[in-house]
Design an enzyme around this catalytic site. Sequence first.
Site, PDB file in Angstrom:
ATOM      1  N   SER A  27       3.259  15.928 -23.696  1.00  0.00           N
ATOM      2  CA  SER A  27       1.873  15.504 -23.913  1.00  0.00           C
ATOM      3  C   SER A  27       1.455  14.370 -22.982  1.00  0.00           C
ATOM      4  CB  SER A  27       1.741  15.027 -25.361  1.00  0.00           C
ATOM      5  OG  SER A  27       0.513  14.379 -25.552  1.00  0.00           O
ATOM      6  N   HIS A  29      -2.189  12.181 -22.372  1.00  0.00           N
ATOM      7  CA  HIS A  29      -3.610  11.903 -22.525  1.00  0.00           C
ATOM      8  C   HIS A  29      -4.163  11.723 -21.113  1.00  0.00           C
ATOM      9  CE1 HIS A  29      -6.669  10.702 -25.413  1.00  0.00           C
ATOM     10  NE2 HIS A  29      -7.110   9.878 -24.479  1.00  0.00           N
ATOM     11  N   GLU A 167       6.425   6.400 -30.704  1.00  0.00           N
ATOM     12  CA  GLU A 167       5.817   5.406 -29.799  1.00  0.00           C
ATOM     13  C   GLU A 167       5.042   4.300 -30.512  1.00  0.00           C
ATOM     14  OE1 GLU A 167       6.313   8.363 -28.122  1.00  0.00           O
ATOM     15  OE2 GLU A 167       6.598   7.854 -26.011  1.00  0.00           O
ATOM     16  N   TYR A 169       2.770   4.604 -32.975  1.00  0.00           N
ATOM     17  CA  TYR A 169       1.459   4.950 -33.515  1.00  0.00           C
ATOM     18  C   TYR A 169       1.529   5.040 -35.057  1.00  0.00           C
ATOM     19  CZ  TYR A 169      -0.033   5.868 -28.703  1.00  0.00           C
ATOM     20  OH  TYR A 169      -0.347   5.738 -27.374  1.00  0.00           O
ATOM     21  N   ARG A 217       6.759  15.116 -33.032  1.00  0.00           N
ATOM     22  CA  ARG A 217       7.321  14.171 -32.044  1.00  0.00           C
ATOM     23  C   ARG A 217       7.949  13.010 -32.819  1.00  0.00           C
ATOM     24  NH1 ARG A 217       5.487  12.100 -26.033  1.00  0.00           N
ATOM     25  NH2 ARG A 217       7.667  12.125 -25.433  1.00  0.00           N
ATOM     26  N   HIS A 255       5.240   1.216 -27.974  1.00  0.00           N
ATOM     27  CA  HIS A 255       4.568   0.621 -26.810  1.00  0.00           C
ATOM     28  C   HIS A 255       4.772  -0.889 -26.740  1.00  0.00           C
ATOM     29  CE1 HIS A 255       3.034   4.304 -25.409  1.00  0.00           C
ATOM     30  NE2 HIS A 255       2.170   4.495 -26.387  1.00  0.00           N
ATOM     31  N   GLU A 256       5.021  -1.527 -27.865  1.00  0.00           N
ATOM     32  CA  GLU A 256       5.203  -2.984 -27.845  1.00  0.00           C
ATOM     33  C   GLU A 256       6.646  -3.374 -27.543  1.00  0.00           C
ATOM     34  OE1 GLU A 256       3.905  -2.498 -31.905  1.00  0.00           O
ATOM     35  OE2 GLU A 256       5.246  -4.104 -32.546  1.00  0.00           O
ATOM     36  N   ARG A 291      11.968  10.701 -18.204  1.00  0.00           N
ATOM     37  CA  ARG A 291      12.677  10.530 -16.929  1.00  0.00           C
ATOM     38  C   ARG A 291      13.609  11.698 -16.600  1.00  0.00           C
ATOM     39  NH1 ARG A 291      12.336   8.925 -12.628  1.00  0.00           N
ATOM     40  NH2 ARG A 291      13.938   7.365 -12.204  1.00  0.00           N
ATOM     41  N   CYS A 340       6.142   6.152 -10.657  1.00  0.00           N
ATOM     42  CA  CYS A 340       5.411   4.933 -10.264  1.00  0.00           C
ATOM     43  C   CYS A 340       4.357   4.550 -11.300  1.00  0.00           C
ATOM     44  CB  CYS A 340       4.730   5.161  -8.913  1.00  0.00           C
ATOM     45  SG  CYS A 340       3.462   6.457  -8.965  1.00  0.00           S
ATOM     46  N   GLN A 342       1.381   4.843 -11.143  1.00  0.00           N
ATOM     47  CA  GLN A 342       0.182   4.270 -10.529  1.00  0.00           C
ATOM     48  C   GLN A 342      -1.088   5.086 -10.755  1.00  0.00           C
ATOM     49  OE1 GLN A 342       2.563   2.912  -6.860  1.00  0.00           O
ATOM     50  NE2 GLN A 342       0.444   2.510  -6.346  1.00  0.00           N
TER      51      GLN A 342
HETATM   52  C1  LIG Z   1      -0.817   9.333 -18.489  1.00  0.00           C
HETATM   53  C2  LIG Z   1       0.091   9.534 -19.661  1.00  0.00           C
HETATM   54  C3  LIG Z   1      -0.458   9.784 -20.906  1.00  0.00           C
HETATM   55  C4  LIG Z   1       0.374  10.015 -22.007  1.00  0.00           C
HETATM   56  N1  LIG Z   1      -0.206  10.349 -23.190  1.00  0.00           N
HETATM   57  C5  LIG Z   1       0.592  10.722 -24.218  1.00  0.00           C
HETATM   58  C6  LIG Z   1       0.013  11.225 -25.419  1.00  0.00           C
HETATM   59  O1  LIG Z   1      -1.206  11.346 -25.567  1.00  0.00           O
HETATM   60  N2  LIG Z   1       0.875  11.588 -26.411  1.00  0.00           N
HETATM   61  C7  LIG Z   1       2.230  11.489 -26.275  1.00  0.00           C
HETATM   62  O2  LIG Z   1       2.953  11.854 -27.192  1.00  0.00           O
HETATM   63  N3  LIG Z   1       2.797  11.019 -25.157  1.00  0.00           N
HETATM   64  C8  LIG Z   1       2.010  10.650 -24.118  1.00  0.00           C
HETATM   65  N4  LIG Z   1       2.591  10.214 -22.958  1.00  0.00           N
HETATM   66  C9  LIG Z   1       4.063  10.105 -22.849  1.00  0.00           C
HETATM   67  C10 LIG Z   1       4.685  11.380 -22.279  1.00  0.00           C
HETATM   68  O3  LIG Z   1       4.576  12.448 -23.186  1.00  0.00           O
HETATM   69  C11 LIG Z   1       6.171  11.180 -21.972  1.00  0.00           C
HETATM   70  O4  LIG Z   1       6.847  10.807 -23.124  1.00  0.00           O
HETATM   71  C12 LIG Z   1       6.427  10.129 -20.914  1.00  0.00           C
HETATM   72  O5  LIG Z   1       5.556  10.304 -19.824  1.00  0.00           O
HETATM   73  C13 LIG Z   1       7.868  10.180 -20.419  1.00  0.00           C
HETATM   74  O6  LIG Z   1       8.224  11.459 -19.992  1.00  0.00           O
HETATM   75  P1  LIG Z   1       8.242  11.908 -18.443  1.00  0.00           P
HETATM   76  O7  LIG Z   1       9.235  11.008 -17.761  1.00  0.00           O
HETATM   77  O8  LIG Z   1       8.660  13.334 -18.479  1.00  0.00           O
HETATM   78  O9  LIG Z   1       6.864  11.698 -17.915  1.00  0.00           O
HETATM   79  C14 LIG Z   1       1.776   9.958 -21.858  1.00  0.00           C
HETATM   80  C15 LIG Z   1       2.314   9.679 -20.604  1.00  0.00           C
HETATM   81  C16 LIG Z   1       1.501   9.482 -19.508  1.00  0.00           C
HETATM   82  C17 LIG Z   1       2.127   9.225 -18.170  1.00  0.00           C
HETATM   83  S1  SF4 Z   2       1.417   9.011 -10.512  1.00  0.00           S
HETATM   84 FE1  SF4 Z   2       3.548   8.486 -10.102  1.00  0.00          FE
HETATM   85  S2  SF4 Z   2       4.477   8.449 -12.143  1.00  0.00           S
HETATM   86 FE2  SF4 Z   2       2.527   9.432 -12.392  1.00  0.00          FE
HETATM   87  S3  SF4 Z   2       3.057  11.583 -12.254  1.00  0.00           S
HETATM   88 FE3  SF4 Z   2       2.509  10.954 -10.202  1.00  0.00          FE
HETATM   89  S4  SF4 Z   2       4.402  10.338  -9.201  1.00  0.00           S
HETATM   90 FE4  SF4 Z   2       4.792  10.502 -11.398  1.00  0.00          FE
END
Ligand SMILES: Cc1cc2nc3c(=O)[nH]c(=O)nc-3n(C[C@H](O)[C@H](O)[C@H](O)COP(=O)(O)O)c2cc1C
Ligand code: SF4
Length: 665
Positions: A27, A29, A167, A169, A217, A255-256, A291, A340, A342
Amino acid sequence: MAMAFPLIVEPIQVGTRRLPNRIVMGSMHTGLEGEPERFGELARFYADRAKGGAGLIVTGGFSPNHAGRIKDHPCNFDSRETIANHRRITDAVHDQGGCIILQLLHAGRYSYHSAPVAPSPIKSPINRDAPSELSGDDVRQTIADYASSTALALEAGYDGVEIMGSEGYLISQFLATRTNHRMDEWGGDLAARARFPIEVVKATRRELGSTGILSYRISALDLIEGGLNQDEIAWLAKELEDAGADCFMTGIGWHESPIPTIAGVVPHAAFADAAANIKNAVSVPVIASNRINSPDVAEQVLRNSLADMVSMARPFLADADFVNKALSGNQRAINVCIACNQACLDHYFTNEIATCLVNPRAIRELEFNDAPAPKAKKVAVVGAGVAGIACALEAAKRGHAVTLYEQGGQIGGQFILAARIPGKEDYGKAIGSFEHQLDQAGVQTVLNASVSPDELAEQAYDDIVVSTGITPRALDIPGANDPRVVGYKEVLEGSAKVGGQVLIIGGGGIGHDVALFLAHPDDGEADKLAHFKQHWGIEQERSPPAGRRQVTMLKRSDGPFGRTLGKSTGWILRQELRDYGVRQLASVTYLKIDESGLHILNGAENEVLPADTIVVCAGQDANAELVGQLEERGCSVHSIGGARLAGELDAKRAMAEGAAIGNQL
Ligand SMILES: Cc1cc2nc3c(=O)[nH]c(=O)nc-3n(C[C@H](O)[C@H](O)[C@H](O)COP(=O)(O)O)c2cc1C
Ligand code: SF4
């Protein structure tokens, strides 16, 4: 030929659905959830990922009611008004043969609006407003709201829902003693605190019947004081399975929590063990997260039986075709997420629509023209930094004949230097992927090429894109030619010798990165995961190692260091520098360098800072001369990235500019 990823490609049963492979798009957002009129953009974004082979897609979080919305812009799914808009998403995904579930996320005290609600009126350290306490009736109504949103999701064509229970919430807030001080049936011992999520799952299951997928989740690690321990989490998982969960997506940390969970410093699949704890407790599929950004790592998680499936969120921003590339033996061309944040998570904080630094098309798919160009042109791109690479790839995609010239012996530009920074190793992997993508796109890459304006003009290119990057600015004070003064490029490349006592001139992003590079203990091939857990205190006392050098950062401007660093990653870098004892001096005037060291004016005081090495990270100038030279020769010229605007080095802007120009040629 043997399949490279035999476990990823294995179908799996989730509830009554059979999914074609083990990869879930987690997921995210995007920032568009509150703008139903723009769901056409989300539809295309998700459809591309379905087409690209994702076994299951989870949408970004939608709130089951108004109070639970994440921000002031209402991303609730609590009325029939937006069903037709949601249909655009589900139809587009189903047309590609994909499967998509809607995430229900009530933010509780993490809501960034003026009237947040929570189990108890305890303010979160990352929010301005204290929440008000939900009454017993409010709690029951909230459970009913989850059920109503689930019914709406089904009507809108989703294949099920995911209940966001991690997370930090609302659901986490019910579960943890840190945030739940209630004395009624919704607070007290773990069974009482778990009543809310269990009732939410039961109510959701009733709405879904036996057809829709119910993913939950679960917080596999809370990483906060007053959170659940591993035994309690395993117990909760079993209860939720009994209540009707079809699978468990894992979530890591609140998140905290003061521990990095998704940034580049987090080793690949660092938290897969926590998924295994849940897998041992339940019989439904468990999904590892965070990751995991390559099929090799995903396959290894499955091979080690740590999880039944693997989630990737950001890697699907970086590459829509992740799964298809992996399963067709083309994994080396997967565009690598460099963690990143970013353009994804940091955009969330600045109220911009998410996208991706390494893939400027992400959630901007409709802005790009996919049709072959009316005329196949002869195009030169001069400079194979990330701007030039993005430009060459997009131009080649439209059918142009592209030659990419690079003065150095390798493509990648500033990414080559970034890859040397601890925690940025994936930048190097990204370069490897770019090489394969350029090759497959038919771009002719010419390395060690110093092309003159005359040579370029003679070749009669239809368009020439100048992406020649920047030159680091030199220090301009008396004594600046001292042999102890070196540039950041030479330091990162390893061509400059650096002593034990270092001064860094400049407090921007590069200054911070160089400080980390020099102060970070050299742990060679040591066990990165064990070091990471020890450093940040995961399931043990926090014990960061000592810094390797005595490093002092200096800057002319006033105010704290690191204000320009990323919102979601800057705090980690600042903490690491504190851990390694890096000293920081702001508002200084550089006077001169002599044998005793760097003379500065620090406030009203003259100070001499002794140094073995002085590293200059004091900005950069654009390498733009080629633009004028080509214009004089009547060429059609475009300039992108650092060559257009040096400023603070900005790979996000550079790639976005490169991709946009490349697509428009
Ligand atoms: C831009 C962004 C928005 C996210 N929004 C949500 C969300 O709405 N709900 C959720 O469960 N996790 C959200 N996450 C967390 C991701 O589901 C995931 O746990 C996190 O990015 C780590 O996994 P990855 O390394 O595969 O990206 C968000 C992550 C990013 C980068
Ligand atoms: S902006 Fe950076 S962290 Fe986000 S998806 Fe792209 S490469 Fe990955």
